[in-house]
Write a protein that holds these residues in place. Structure first.
Motif, PDB file in Angstrom:
ATOM      1  N   ASP A  38      -0.976   0.103  10.416  1.00 39.48           N
ATOM      2  CA  ASP A  38      -0.107  -0.563   9.449  1.00 39.48           C
ATOM      3  C   ASP A  38      -0.405  -2.055   9.319  1.00 39.48           C
ATOM      4  O   ASP A  38      -0.405  -2.616   8.222  1.00 39.48           O
ATOM      5  CB  ASP A  38       1.361  -0.347   9.841  1.00 39.48           C
ATOM      6  N   LYS A  40       1.695   2.430   2.432  1.00 39.86           N
ATOM      7  CA  LYS A  40       0.922   3.629   2.780  1.00 39.86           C
ATOM      8  C   LYS A  40       0.324   4.278   1.547  1.00 39.86           C
ATOM      9  O   LYS A  40       0.174   5.497   1.485  1.00 39.86           O
ATOM     10  CB  LYS A  40       1.803   4.634   3.528  1.00 39.86           C
ATOM     11  N   THR A  41      -0.048   3.472   0.571  1.00 36.71           N
ATOM     12  CA  THR A  41      -0.663   3.994  -0.649  1.00 36.71           C
ATOM     13  C   THR A  41      -2.051   3.386  -0.818  1.00 36.71           C
ATOM     14  O   THR A  41      -2.273   2.209  -0.526  1.00 36.71           O
ATOM     15  CB  THR A  41       0.199   3.692  -1.890  1.00 36.71           C
ATOM     16  N   PHE A  42      -2.978   4.219  -1.316  1.00 37.52           N
ATOM     17  CA  PHE A  42      -4.366   3.804  -1.487  1.00 37.52           C
ATOM     18  C   PHE A  42      -4.853   4.290  -2.842  1.00 37.52           C
ATOM     19  O   PHE A  42      -4.274   5.205  -3.444  1.00 37.52           O
ATOM     20  CB  PHE A  42      -5.244   4.393  -0.384  1.00 37.52           C
ATOM     21  N   TRP A 101      -2.829  -6.428  -1.285  1.00 40.01           N
ATOM     22  CA  TRP A 101      -1.712  -5.518  -1.489  1.00 40.01           C
ATOM     23  C   TRP A 101      -0.379  -6.134  -1.084  1.00 40.01           C
ATOM     24  O   TRP A 101       0.674  -5.735  -1.599  1.00 40.01           O
ATOM     25  CB  TRP A 101      -1.947  -4.221  -0.724  1.00 40.01           C
ATOM     26  N   ILE A 131      -6.782  -3.502   5.446  1.00 36.07           N
ATOM     27  CA  ILE A 131      -7.334  -2.366   4.709  1.00 36.07           C
ATOM     28  C   ILE A 131      -6.734  -1.043   5.173  1.00 36.07           C
ATOM     29  O   ILE A 131      -7.027  -0.003   4.603  1.00 36.07           O
ATOM     30  CB  ILE A 131      -8.871  -2.313   4.822  1.00 36.07           C
ATOM     31  N   GLY A 132      -5.908  -1.072   6.218  1.00 36.58           N
ATOM     32  CA  GLY A 132      -5.245   0.132   6.679  1.00 36.58           C
ATOM     33  C   GLY A 132      -5.832   0.724   7.942  1.00 36.58           C
ATOM     34  O   GLY A 132      -5.266   1.675   8.502  1.00 36.58           O
ATOM     35  N   PHE A 172      -4.574   5.559  10.467  1.00 37.96           N
ATOM     36  CA  PHE A 172      -3.940   4.470   9.731  1.00 37.96           C
ATOM     37  C   PHE A 172      -3.328   3.456  10.695  1.00 37.96           C
ATOM     38  O   PHE A 172      -2.660   3.809  11.664  1.00 37.96           O
ATOM     39  CB  PHE A 172      -2.859   5.037   8.811  1.00 37.96           C
ATOM     40  N   ARG A 195      -6.392  -0.609  -0.561  1.00 40.15           N
ATOM     41  CA  ARG A 195      -4.999  -0.415  -0.172  1.00 40.15           C
ATOM     42  C   ARG A 195      -4.090  -1.032  -1.227  1.00 40.15           C
ATOM     43  O   ARG A 195      -4.203  -2.223  -1.566  1.00 40.15           O
ATOM     44  CB  ARG A 195      -4.736  -1.043   1.196  1.00 40.15           C
ATOM     45  N   LYS A 224      -5.784   9.940   1.839  1.00 39.27           N
ATOM     46  CA  LYS A 224      -5.104   9.935   3.125  1.00 39.27           C
ATOM     47  C   LYS A 224      -4.529  11.327   3.407  1.00 39.27           C
ATOM     48  O   LYS A 224      -4.228  12.092   2.492  1.00 39.27           O
ATOM     49  CB  LYS A 224      -4.007   8.873   3.194  1.00 39.27           C
ATOM     50  N   VAL A 247      -6.858   7.872   7.061  1.00 33.20           N
ATOM     51  CA  VAL A 247      -7.381   7.296   5.828  1.00 33.20           C
ATOM     52  C   VAL A 247      -8.838   7.716   5.681  1.00 33.20           C
ATOM     53  O   VAL A 247      -9.616   7.640   6.637  1.00 33.20           O
ATOM     54  CB  VAL A 247      -7.274   5.758   5.832  1.00 33.20           C
TER      55      VAL A 247
END
Length: 499
Positions: free
Chosen positions: A435, A400-402, A484, A439-440, A433, A396, A131, A459
């Motif tokens: 939210d 906000k982390t992948f 997630w 999958i984002g 991105f 995901r 990202k 992303v």
């Protein structure tokens, strides 16, 4: 005698003149040691930070492997004081790529991509992150590197060596209609403005179609010293009204805190990557597939475009009607769309090489497909090709982390080991991105908008193209995934407790 590598750049503004070659980097086989010839740079001197899915001693290469090569820092600068670092030129990256291919003679490159990364304070380039956060008013530094997609060589031929030709659209002047407003009266009882229509002249760039026409005329006089590997469009970014577009530049800065940072300008250039060898006199062409508008803009809302899968279907139908060509690249491009609410119409100019955006107004973009191909009598027909694609987003893990690039590539390798599908193409693609999407982001949505005074998180995903239909393999044959929200770092995950 084996031909030497040539790295050259052409400016389509020199219409009728052959591109001026840039001196090629010296390769080890060109050096006569002890003959007074300067020794070539070492591997460490050329290679910047790099990362590869190729593991030394690996018994078998994964079906899809890559290496990222970034330019080396020449000056670290001081990012805390808003002084950007200085990097190598893009031709230096190509020199490092050729040295890497010489050191790995059992591998060969089947596609090159220009990839963009954000430079973090340090300075530091995170090659694993999937990202990118673009701050509206911060000090943003970006760097361009090279991604080579690799395959195992099928013969004992000499190490593959690559050349690059950059094609920069020519500049041109166009007239635009504008209005000037003046206070015509000094009488305090009268407050009205009068307008005067004026004509301004701005410098812009030729479109892609005319740029390619000029390129083909140049290639008749000065052909590529080899065969085309692939062709791409890359962005050269800068601020203001300058027209200095240097394809060798590998970094740029967005200063959102000042006026010029609020106004950004991108120029699309063409990069031709080719395998050094005897000239093949290939003619270069391009086909754009833009998603259809299913509802025009108007008082009820913004324009609505068909899903992205519709563009892939149109690309398949176009391809099946072609013969005597060889597709060398399929890429996704984000193109500005312009909506006229008064006329109730939306336009998408995919031919434009001059794009503006900024932090003080909103913009709308459309994802389209661009197919580069060369005329090739060796290819009779694509009539039986059933063009399909599969997008591999990073897993995901949290809000906000992948997962990392390495983890995503491992899942792609596992998926391909089950399907064993022939790969027709591959690309790195970015999505804004979202939210509230699991999958984002929404891979089927063809358009997205940027908001003024607001930053953006992108992303990164990997898209594969296949020449045939396929079915998803059973989930138990693939690596496990997670939800997630409940299993990862989701919103429901307790981070503290009150006693």
């Amino acid at each position: 005698m084996e031909p030497k590598e040539t790295t050259s750049q052409s400016d389509a503004s020199t219409s009728g003149a052959a591109p001026a070659p840039v001196p090629a980097p010296v390769l080890p086989q060109d050096v006569q040691h002890g003959a007074g010839v300067e020794a070539p740079p070492t591997y460490e001197e050329v290679m910047g930070s790099n990362q590869s899915s190729v593991i030394e001693g690996q018994p078998e290469l994964p079906p899809l492997a890559y290496i990222d090569i970034m330019p080396r820092f020449l000056n670290a600068g001081n990012m805390r004081a808003n002084i950007a670092p200085v990097f190598q030129k893009f031709s230096d990256i190509m020199q490092g790529a050729n040295l890497w291919l010489q050191a790995n003679p059992g591998l060969e490159c089947w596609k090159c991509e220009t990839v963009e990364r954000k430079v973090d304070k340090g300075p530091y380039i995170d090659l694993e992150s999937m990202k990118i956060h673009k701050s509206t008013y911060g000090f943003n530094v970006y760097v361009l590197g090279l991604r080579m997609w690799l395959t195992r060589k099928q013969n004992n031929s000499p190490p593959q060596q690559l050349g690059l030709q950059n094609v920069v659209p020519a500049t041109k002047e166009v007239e635009i209609q504008a209005y000037q407003y003046h206070d015509m009266c000094h009488n305090p009882q009268m407050y009205y403005l009068a307008q005067r229509r004026v004509t301004d002249v701005i410098t812009t760039f030729e479109g892609l179609a005319s740029t390619i026409d000029t390129l083909n005329e140049d290639l008749k006089k000065s052909p590529l010293q080899g065969s085309v590997l692939n062709i791409e469009t890359a962005n050269i970014k800068y601020s203001g009204f300058a027209t200095d577009r240097d394809p060798e530049k590998t970094s740029f800065v967005e200063l959102g805190a000042n006026r010029m940072g609020m106004f950004r300008r991108n120029c699309q250039i063409i990069r031709i990557f080719y395998v050094l060898g005897a000239p093949k006199y290939e003619e270069i062409h391009m086909q754009d597939i833009v998603p259809e508008i299913v509802r025009q803009s108007g008082l009820v809302g913004s324009a609505v475009f068909e899903p992205f899968s519709g563009a892939i279907l149109k690309a398949q139908m176009w391809l099946q009607q072609q013969s005597g060509i060889k597709v060398v690249n399929i890429e996704t491009r984000d193109v500005r769309s312009h909506e006229n609410i008064v006329k109730l119409e939306t336009t998408v100019n995919s031919d434009s090489t001059d794009d503006f955006d900024g932090s003080i107004w909103s913009c709308k973009y459309v994802k389209m497909l661009r197919i580069f191909y060369v005329k090739s009598p060796e290819m009779t027909s694509y009539a039986s090709t059933k063009l399909t694609s599969r997008l591999f987003p990073p897993l995901r893990l949290g809000v906000k982390t992948f997962e990392t690039m390495s983890q995503t590539m491992a899942r792609i390798a596992a998926w391909h080991s089950v399907t064993r599908l022939p790969i027709f193409g591959v690309e790195t693609v970015h999505y804004p991105f979202v939210d509230n999407n699991n999958i984002g982001f929404n891979p089927e949505r063809s358009d997205y908008s940027t908001s003024k005074h607001t930053g953006m998180t992108l992303v990164t995903a990997i898209r594969l193209y296949f020449p045939t239909f396929y079915e998803e393999p059973p989930r138990h044959l693939l690596p496990p995934t997670l939800d997630w929200l409940t299993q990862g770092e989701g919103r429901g995950t307790p981070v503290c407790s009150i006693l």
